[in-house]
Design a protein around this motif. Structure first.
Motif, mmCIF file in Angstrom:
data_model
loop_
_atom_site.group_PDB
_atom_site.id
_atom_site.type_symbol
_atom_site.label_atom_id
_atom_site.label_comp_id
_atom_site.label_asym_id
_atom_site.label_seq_id
_atom_site.Cartn_x
_atom_site.Cartn_y
_atom_site.Cartn_z
ATOM 1 N N CYS A 98 -5.680 -30.960 3.651
ATOM 2 C CA CYS A 98 -4.843 -29.860 4.131
ATOM 3 C C CYS A 98 -4.206 -30.285 5.448
ATOM 4 C CB CYS A 98 -5.685 -28.605 4.319
ATOM 5 S SG CYS A 98 -6.919 -28.733 5.639
ATOM 6 N N PRO A 99 -3.188 -29.577 5.945
ATOM 7 C CA PRO A 99 -2.526 -29.955 7.203
ATOM 8 C C PRO A 99 -3.489 -30.090 8.382
ATOM 9 C CG PRO A 99 -1.203 -28.341 6.028
ATOM 10 C CD PRO A 99 -2.503 -28.457 5.278
ATOM 11 N N SER A 100 -4.525 -29.249 8.421
ATOM 12 C CA SER A 100 -5.465 -29.296 9.554
ATOM 13 C C SER A 100 -6.367 -30.524 9.522
ATOM 14 C CB SER A 100 -6.335 -28.038 9.571
ATOM 15 O OG SER A 100 -5.559 -26.885 9.764
ATOM 16 N N HIS A 101 -6.579 -31.081 8.335
ATOM 17 C CA HIS A 101 -7.529 -32.176 8.200
ATOM 18 C C HIS A 101 -6.879 -33.483 7.766
ATOM 19 C CE1 HIS A 101 -10.653 -28.790 7.470
ATOM 20 N NE2 HIS A 101 -10.594 -29.107 8.749
ATOM 21 N N TYR A 102 -5.573 -33.549 7.877
ATOM 22 C CA TYR A 102 -4.897 -34.794 7.524
ATOM 23 C C TYR A 102 -4.645 -35.600 8.797
ATOM 24 C CZ TYR A 102 -1.687 -38.146 5.472
ATOM 25 O OH TYR A 102 -1.090 -39.306 5.047
ATOM 26 N N GLY A 103 -4.861 -36.885 8.728
ATOM 27 C CA GLY A 103 -4.698 -37.742 9.898
ATOM 28 C C GLY A 103 -6.025 -37.943 10.608
ATOM 29 N N PRO A 104 -6.015 -38.582 11.778
ATOM 30 C CA PRO A 104 -7.263 -38.854 12.505
ATOM 31 C C PRO A 104 -7.996 -37.573 12.883
ATOM 32 C CG PRO A 104 -5.442 -40.156 13.384
ATOM 33 C CD PRO A 104 -4.834 -39.151 12.448
ATOM 34 N N ALA A 105 -9.307 -37.643 12.937
ATOM 35 C CA ALA A 105 -10.107 -36.512 13.410
ATOM 36 C C ALA A 105 -9.715 -36.193 14.846
ATOM 37 C CB ALA A 105 -11.593 -36.839 13.319
ATOM 38 N N ARG A 106 -9.911 -34.957 15.222
ATOM 39 C CA ARG A 106 -9.434 -34.499 16.522
ATOM 40 C C ARG A 106 -9.948 -35.349 17.677
ATOM 41 N NH1 ARG A 106 -11.036 -28.477 17.967
ATOM 42 N NH2 ARG A 106 -13.086 -29.465 17.737
ATOM 43 N N ASN A 107 -11.197 -35.775 17.627
ATOM 44 C CA ASN A 107 -11.781 -36.545 18.727
ATOM 45 C C ASN A 107 -11.882 -38.039 18.425
ATOM 46 O OD1 ASN A 107 -12.101 -34.168 20.153
ATOM 47 N ND2 ASN A 107 -14.212 -33.857 19.457
ATOM 48 N N ALA A 108 -11.238 -38.504 17.362
ATOM 49 C CA ALA A 108 -11.319 -39.926 16.997
ATOM 50 C C ALA A 108 -10.522 -40.774 17.981
ATOM 51 C CB ALA A 108 -10.784 -40.133 15.590
ATOM 52 N N VAL A 109 -11.036 -41.957 18.302
ATOM 53 C CA VAL A 109 -10.371 -42.863 19.241
ATOM 54 C C VAL A 109 -10.268 -44.249 18.615
ATOM 55 C CG1 VAL A 109 -11.196 -41.592 21.255
ATOM 56 C CG2 VAL A 109 -12.566 -43.476 20.351
ATOM 57 N N SER A 110 -9.399 -45.067 19.193
ATOM 58 C CA SER A 110 -9.225 -46.433 18.696
ATOM 59 C C SER A 110 -10.363 -47.315 19.177
ATOM 60 C CB SER A 110 -7.888 -47.000 19.189
ATOM 61 O OG SER A 110 -6.810 -46.218 18.710
ATOM 62 N N MET A 111 -10.729 -48.290 18.394
ATOM 63 C CA MET A 111 -11.827 -49.188 18.731
ATOM 64 C C MET A 111 -11.342 -50.610 18.978
ATOM 65 S SD MET A 111 -14.146 -46.938 18.575
ATOM 66 C CE MET A 111 -15.607 -47.951 18.786
ATOM 67 N N CYS A 112 -10.020 -50.791 19.143
ATOM 68 C CA CYS A 112 -9.465 -52.139 19.223
ATOM 69 C C CYS A 112 -9.664 -52.800 20.578
ATOM 70 C CB CYS A 112 -7.970 -52.096 18.894
ATOM 71 S SG CYS A 112 -7.032 -50.988 19.975
ATOM 72 N N GLY A 113 -9.671 -52.015 21.656
ATOM 73 C CA GLY A 113 -9.807 -52.589 22.989
ATOM 74 C C GLY A 113 -8.556 -53.273 23.495
ATOM 75 N N CYS A 114 -7.407 -52.930 22.957
ATOM 76 C CA CYS A 114 -6.146 -53.531 23.406
ATOM 77 C C CYS A 114 -5.855 -53.168 24.853
ATOM 78 C CB CYS A 114 -4.990 -53.052 22.520
ATOM 79 S SG CYS A 114 -5.053 -53.650 20.823
ATOM 80 N N ASP A 115 -5.064 -54.005 25.525
ATOM 81 C CA ASP A 115 -4.636 -53.704 26.881
ATOM 82 C C ASP A 115 -3.895 -52.366 26.886
ATOM 83 O OD1 ASP A 115 -5.699 -56.048 27.761
ATOM 84 O OD2 ASP A 115 -3.804 -57.160 27.720
ATOM 85 N N GLY A 116 -4.161 -51.567 27.900
ATOM 86 C CA GLY A 116 -3.512 -50.272 27.986
ATOM 87 C C GLY A 116 -4.292 -49.151 27.343
ATOM 88 N N VAL A 117 -5.362 -49.477 26.602
ATOM 89 C CA VAL A 117 -6.198 -48.462 25.968
ATOM 90 C C VAL A 117 -7.467 -48.288 26.796
ATOM 91 C CG1 VAL A 117 -7.474 -47.800 23.902
ATOM 92 C CG2 VAL A 117 -5.296 -49.015 23.691
ATOM 93 N N LEU A 118 -7.754 -47.067 27.172
ATOM 94 C CA LEU A 118 -8.955 -46.783 27.948
ATOM 95 C C LEU A 118 -10.194 -46.986 27.082
ATOM 96 C CD1 LEU A 118 -10.426 -45.682 30.455
ATOM 97 C CD2 LEU A 118 -10.028 -43.367 29.551
ATOM 98 N N VAL A 119 -11.132 -47.790 27.568
ATOM 99 C CA VAL A 119 -12.366 -48.074 26.828
ATOM 100 C C VAL A 119 -13.548 -47.629 27.684
ATOM 101 C CG1 VAL A 119 -13.813 -49.821 25.755
ATOM 102 C CG2 VAL A 119 -11.321 -50.025 25.646
#
Length: 456
Positions: free
Chosen positions: A356-377
């Motif tokens: 459904c629209p509310s549950h499509y895409g990343p979870a509300r509190n999901a974050v990236s795990m890549c550790g790229c420059d510019g991403v807060l880890v």
């Protein structure tokens, strides 16, 4: 604490009570050991006559003095406190009612033992888990008992004799302190993700180390403009409190530690701009209608969305929930969709997807795990209060700052409080003490013998 010695055909139990030697005499070693156990159960706070009474071999001629129950004494003690806020008074009442009176309420305070207190603490841990929460209840239990001991109603405070340590337990000597210390670079990453409107609030928290209740109580009248000889300052003289009914009011700062903090010119100019042309009592940080900021609202609506945005990478976004599927219809639950509570979601799916629209895409509190420059880890959740911890960490990293200066800036009642909270930031200072002693010795060795005359 107590000892047993052979005395002719009998056995003596010997200990000291209030500086005076006490002894009881028994016919057999087994009975002496039983008497010794009684003495040590009271941690030596027993006269010889009382031990004879406890052993059932002596009947007191006069009634043994009684003490009030814990409920009676705690209510009397709380009613006598003249320097606590209504909110603190309400918290004491809640703590007594929920977890202290059920165990000790009807027990005379003179009968409460160290063993009973220690057992109660362990029971609290089993129910609550959080060492900090247990510490709060222990402190509430401790305070009235300390007053009773100070006034001579009981010989000693049984809470003080336990091996309890603040926020700690035996298998976790580091306690529950899990503060997040942002590096300067991490802070700038976080700041960039915040709405422009609230960046000055972040700057104020991290540059002054004030508490949330203090920063949101600052008004135009608390800003002191710089002069040719002095830096700009902000007066931290009040904080938001909660009354017994939960209503908020402006009261003194925690520990009544009023302080006037020097601040940089850039921060002063930014703060002054927020109240330019406003009355002196205008709050610097306020809602659109001028009222005070609410912590929960600001945490949920500003802090968390900004923190999550700082932790997401445009190139490597978090994995989405659901997927595109041609011709997909029906309910979200048909494809495994659930609500935050874990219950199946009955909303209709977004056309051509499995959620459904509310549950499509990343979870509300999901974050990236890549550790790229510019991403807060960061490795654990953070809150507004961690900006205060960050300020302390930055100050401790500067050799020009002493623990006493830092303690005063943070508004701690004592230096011991600063040490308890930020002891893990002080090892470099302790190592510096070794160098300081070595340098002092070296300087003395260079002058050894100079200035001293030998008597002839």
């Amino acid at each position: 604490m107590a000892s047993i010695e052979k005395h002719g055909p009998s056995w003596r139990v010997i200990w000291r009570y209030q500086g005076q030697k006490q002894r009881t005499t028994w016919a057999t070693l087994d009975v002496a050991e039983e008497a010794k156990a009684i003495v040590e159960g009271y941690r030596g706070n027993r006269t010889a006559e009382q031990v004879y009474i406890d052993m059932g071999v002596l009947t007191p001629e006069v009634p043994v003095p009684t003490t009030p129950t814990y409920r009676e004494w705690a209510e009397k003690w709380l009613g006598s406190k003249t320097r606590i806020s209504p909110g603190s008074r309400a918290r004491y009442k809640q703590q007594f009612r929920d977890h202290i009176f059920p165990t000790f309420g009807d027990t005379p305070i003179g009968d409460i033992t160290t063993i009973a207190v220690g057992t109660w603490v362990n029971d609290l841990r089993a129910v609550m888990g959080s060492p900090k929460t247990v510490t709060r209840y222990y402190s509430a239990m401790f305070a009235p008992m300390k007053a009773a001991a100070d006034q001579g109603i009981i010989p000693v405070n049984p809470c003080k004799a336990t091996d309890f340590k603040r926020d700690q337990r035996a298998d976790d000597d580091t306690g529950e302190h899990k503060a997040v210390y942002f590096t300067p670079h991490q802070f700038e990453q976080l700041r960039a993700a915040f709405p422009e409107r609230w960046r000055v609030l972040l700057d104020t928290l991290v540059e002054t180390g004030v508490r949330w209740g203090e920063v949101t109580a600052l008004a135009k009248m608390h800003l002191v403009a710089p002069t040719k000889r002095t830096a700009a300052r902000v007066r931290v003289w009040r904080a938001w409190k909660r009354g017994e009914g939960g209503q908020r009011y402006l009261g003194t700062t925690k520990g009544r530690a009023k302080r006037s903090l020097p601040i940089g010119r850039d921060l002063y100019d930014a703060l002054a701009a927020l109240v330019d042309g406003q009355p002196d009592d205008t709050l610097i940080f306020r809602r659109a209608d001028g009222r005070e900021l609410d912590y929960s609202d600001m945490y949920n609506d500003v802090w968390m969305p900004s923190l999550i945005a700082a932790r997401r990478c445009a190139t490597h976004p978090p994995a989405p929930r659901g997927e595109q599927l041609a011709g997909a219809t029906g309910r979200c639950r048909d494809y495994g969709g659930t609500r935050d509570s874990g219950e199946p979601c009955g909303a209709r799916v977004r056309p051509g997807t499995t959620r459904c629209p509310s549950h499509y895409g990343p979870a509300r509190n999901a974050v990236s795990m890549c550790g790229c420059d510019g991403v807060l880890v960061i490795d654990q959740p953070a809150s507004w209060h961690d900006l205060r911890h960050t300020c302390a960490a930055w100050l401790f990293s500067d050799p020009r700052m002493t623990p006493l200066m830092i303690s005063r800036r943070l508004g701690h009642a004592t230096l011991a409080t600063t040490s308890d909270i930020y002891g893990d930031l002080m090892p470099d200072l302790e190592e510096s003490a070794v160098d300081a002693i070595a340098d002092a010795r070296k300087s003395a060795q260079g002058t050894r013998g100079k200035g001293a005359r030998r008597k002839r």
